[in-house]
Design an enzyme around this catalytic site. Sequence first.
Site, short mmCIF file in Angstrom:
data_model
loop_
_atom_site.label_atom_id
_atom_site.label_comp_id
_atom_site.label_asym_id
_atom_site.label_seq_id
_atom_site.Cartn_x
_atom_site.Cartn_y
_atom_site.Cartn_z
N PRO A 112 103.32 -30.28 -85.62
CA PRO A 112 104.34 -30.26 -84.56
C PRO A 112 104.50 -31.66 -83.98
CG PRO A 112 102.27 -29.33 -83.77
CD PRO A 112 102.10 -29.57 -85.24
N MET A 113 105.76 -32.13 -83.88
CA MET A 113 106.02 -33.46 -83.34
C MET A 113 107.23 -33.38 -82.42
SD MET A 113 105.42 -35.74 -86.82
CE MET A 113 106.19 -34.53 -87.90
N GLN B 44 104.73 -23.68 -81.60
CA GLN B 44 103.66 -24.27 -80.79
C GLN B 44 104.07 -24.25 -79.32
OE1 GLN B 44 102.42 -28.48 -80.27
NE2 GLN B 44 100.51 -27.83 -81.23
N CYS C 237 97.75 -32.59 -76.95
CA CYS C 237 98.68 -33.62 -76.50
C CYS C 237 98.12 -34.36 -75.28
CB CYS C 237 100.02 -33.00 -76.15
SG CYS C 237 101.26 -34.22 -75.63
N HIS D 205 92.67 -32.29 -84.70
CA HIS D 205 93.04 -33.70 -84.83
C HIS D 205 91.75 -34.51 -84.69
CE1 HIS D 205 96.01 -37.14 -83.63
NE2 HIS D 205 94.99 -37.59 -84.36
N ASN E 13 93.55 -32.78 -89.24
CA ASN E 13 94.77 -33.52 -88.97
C ASN E 13 94.41 -34.94 -88.54
OD1 ASN E 13 96.87 -33.77 -86.11
ND2 ASN E 13 97.61 -34.06 -88.19
N GLY F 289 95.74 -39.21 -89.81
CA GLY F 289 95.56 -40.31 -90.75
C GLY F 289 95.61 -39.94 -92.22
N ARG G 182 103.32 -37.63 -89.30
CA ARG G 182 104.22 -38.76 -89.52
C ARG G 182 104.39 -39.14 -90.98
NH1 ARG G 182 103.11 -38.05 -84.76
NH2 ARG G 182 104.40 -38.83 -83.06
#
Length: 330
Positions: free
Chosen positions: A13-14, A66, A96, A167, A207, A209, A230
């Site tokens: 999710p971004m 999300q 976040c 993450h 999640n 890199g 990304r």
Amino acid sequence: MVDMTNKRLSVAPMIDWTTTDYRYFARLFNPHVYLYTEMISTGALIHGNRARHLRFDTLEHPLVLQLGGADITEMTQCAEFAQQHGYDEVNINVGCPSDRVQHNKIGACLMAEPNTVADLVKHMQAAVDIPVTVKHRIGIDDFDSYEFMADFVQKVAAGGCTRFIVHARTAWLQGLSPKQNREIPPLRYEDVYRLKQDFPTLDIEINGGIETVADIEAHLEHIDGVMIGRAFYHNPYLLAEANSLWDTPVPKRSDILAQLYPYLEEQIAKGEALPTMTRHYLGLFQGLVGARKWRQALSGKPHLTIDDIKHAATEVLALNPDALILMPDA
């Protein structure tokens, strides 16, 4: 080759990026990956334009909503909205680090309140039949030990959560911007592997890199899933290459475009702005000759048309004949 039977690959999710227009595009590259909405706050769904926030094309499944929130009543209500609208899963954002999210006491700061997150999971799962999952960091600020994360997971799992997306960086709530929080804190993949070893009955995803299919395969040797943000967004053809994990064909860029054009025409007919949609497609030719020309064509015209897009794509494809051919083993 990794057995993908019980494994998962997801697009992270971004905010401002994983809109329905991007998700439809992403699905054209790969039928297997899980797609996530951008984080949507409970306030936006309860008081805002719910239908627009929750809209999606049926092609997008499997699709995860999300949520950003910490109020049990509101989060439960929004989980019910997700199920009513046909989402396959609901995910709670506990990762976040933005100031706005912290101000509302949601996102990464919830890692300090595992009992609150456990209660959210418990009440949301009691209200819906679809899974409720949690995405979190390995720690926050100085609370960055493995033991801190393991305690968080143990308590939230006791609330009924069985899937955790981790993450693999600590979130610094003070002193770093959200962008810096994605880059500066070191990646600690080993902590995520250890989490799977210590909680073998839970589904653990990683999640942060991860940029290649080889990276994905290496991680899947240790855990249950990989989430990429990304790298998938800026180079969407990586999604196509990831089809090799399932031994399914890798689509051609020309075929993806052929499927995209009718979608764009349909959305324009509904009143959507073409430049707003095409901003998500700038990376289609990433790494190929003419990629810059493609980006300029899509972002440089105030009155962009589908014919403009077709012309720009034809020019780039002519410079890259290999892009018109399936990979040898596809």
